[in-house]
Motif scaffolding. Structure first.
Motif, short mmCIF file in Angstrom:
data_model
loop_
_atom_site.label_atom_id
_atom_site.label_comp_id
_atom_site.label_asym_id
_atom_site.label_seq_id
_atom_site.Cartn_x
_atom_site.Cartn_y
_atom_site.Cartn_z
N THR A 3 20.46 7.56 -17.66
CA THR A 3 22.00 8.06 -17.06
C THR A 3 22.27 8.85 -18.57
O THR A 3 21.72 8.85 -19.54
CB THR A 3 22.66 6.77 -17.08
OG1 THR A 3 23.02 6.11 -18.34
CG2 THR A 3 22.14 5.86 -16.16
N ALA A 4 23.43 9.45 -18.27
CA ALA A 4 24.17 10.31 -19.36
C ALA A 4 24.37 9.40 -20.61
O ALA A 4 24.24 9.99 -21.53
CB ALA A 4 25.51 11.38 -18.80
N THR A 5 24.80 8.33 -20.34
CA THR A 5 25.46 7.20 -21.25
C THR A 5 24.32 6.84 -22.02
O THR A 5 24.34 6.77 -23.46
CB THR A 5 25.97 6.03 -20.58
OG1 THR A 5 26.76 6.34 -19.77
CG2 THR A 5 26.55 5.11 -21.70
N GLU A 6 23.03 6.75 -21.59
CA GLU A 6 21.90 6.32 -22.40
C GLU A 6 21.62 7.55 -23.45
O GLU A 6 20.77 7.13 -24.25
CB GLU A 6 20.75 5.90 -21.53
CG GLU A 6 20.94 4.52 -20.75
CD GLU A 6 19.90 4.14 -19.70
OE1 GLU A 6 19.28 5.24 -19.29
OE2 GLU A 6 19.89 3.13 -19.53
N ASN A 7 21.78 8.59 -23.00
CA ASN A 7 21.33 10.10 -23.72
C ASN A 7 22.38 10.29 -24.84
O ASN A 7 22.19 11.20 -25.39
CB ASN A 7 21.06 11.06 -22.83
CG ASN A 7 19.66 10.99 -22.14
OD1 ASN A 7 18.79 10.22 -22.45
ND2 ASN A 7 19.85 11.41 -20.86
N CYS A 8 23.48 9.36 -24.74
CA CYS A 8 24.63 9.66 -25.71
C CYS A 8 24.21 9.56 -27.33
O CYS A 8 23.64 8.30 -27.56
CB CYS A 8 25.87 9.07 -25.28
SG CYS A 8 27.07 9.17 -26.37
N GLY A 9 24.46 10.00 -27.85
CA GLY A 9 24.20 10.12 -29.41
C GLY A 9 24.99 9.02 -29.95
O GLY A 9 24.41 8.19 -30.87
N PHE A 10 26.43 8.92 -29.59
CA PHE A 10 26.99 7.79 -30.19
C PHE A 10 26.34 6.34 -29.54
O PHE A 10 26.22 5.30 -30.51
CB PHE A 10 28.61 7.77 -29.66
CG PHE A 10 29.52 6.74 -29.95
CD1 PHE A 10 30.03 6.71 -31.47
CD2 PHE A 10 29.99 5.87 -29.33
CE1 PHE A 10 30.79 6.05 -31.82
CE2 PHE A 10 30.49 4.73 -29.85
CZ PHE A 10 31.09 5.06 -31.02
N ALA A 11 25.88 6.28 -28.17
CA ALA A 11 25.37 4.93 -27.79
C ALA A 11 24.23 4.81 -28.41
O ALA A 11 23.92 3.73 -28.88
CB ALA A 11 24.90 4.99 -26.53
N THR A 12 23.17 5.77 -28.85
CA THR A 12 22.12 5.44 -29.63
C THR A 12 22.46 4.98 -30.91
O THR A 12 21.72 4.07 -31.54
CB THR A 12 21.28 6.88 -29.96
OG1 THR A 12 21.15 7.35 -28.58
CG2 THR A 12 20.07 6.65 -30.70
N ALA A 13 23.40 5.52 -31.60
CA ALA A 13 23.78 4.92 -33.03
C ALA A 13 24.31 3.64 -32.91
O ALA A 13 23.87 2.78 -33.88
CB ALA A 13 25.06 6.08 -33.56
#
Length: 117
Positions: A3-13
């Motif tokens: 999903t777009a959320t999983e690809n979000c840099g903030f979520a990765t951090a």
């Protein structure tokens, strides 16, 4: 499928630092490279087992480097990698935000609790 959320840099951090003690460990290593015992002293509430686990995870994520010196007794030093240091720099902005707005948030939270109770 991602999903777009999983690809979000903030979520990765956030995923990289999820866990109760990782931020504390990164902050301590941001001051200086440390041996296990020094880290344990700097974060007195963490158990040895949890510190070891969190360090292993941070190392696996490429945020912490573990250097072993062939001495008697063996000496192990933990330090931030370039990636870990960059994460610490990024986290400073979040720390400043928390310091600036944290008190306001706590006041609002207490007000909501009083109104609800």
């Amino acid at each position: 499928m991602t999903t777009a959320t999983e690809n979000c840099g903030f979520a990765t951090a956030l995923k990289a630092i999820e866990g109760k003690w990782k931020v504390d460990i990164l902050c301590e290593l941001g001051k200086a490279a440390r041996r296990f015992g020094r880290l344990r002293q700097a974060i007195p509430s963490i158990s040895e087992k949890m510190l070891a686990q969190q360090l292993r995870e941070l190392e696996a994520d490429g945020l912490v480097a573990r250097t072993t010196y062939q001495e008697t007794p063996p000496k192990v030093v933990y330090s931030l990698t370039e990636r870990g240091a960059a994460l610490n720099v990024a986290a400073e902005a979040l720390c400043q935000w928390g310091e600036e707005f944290g008190d306001d948030a706590r006041v609002r939270q207490k007000a909501r609790a009083v109104a609800a109770g």
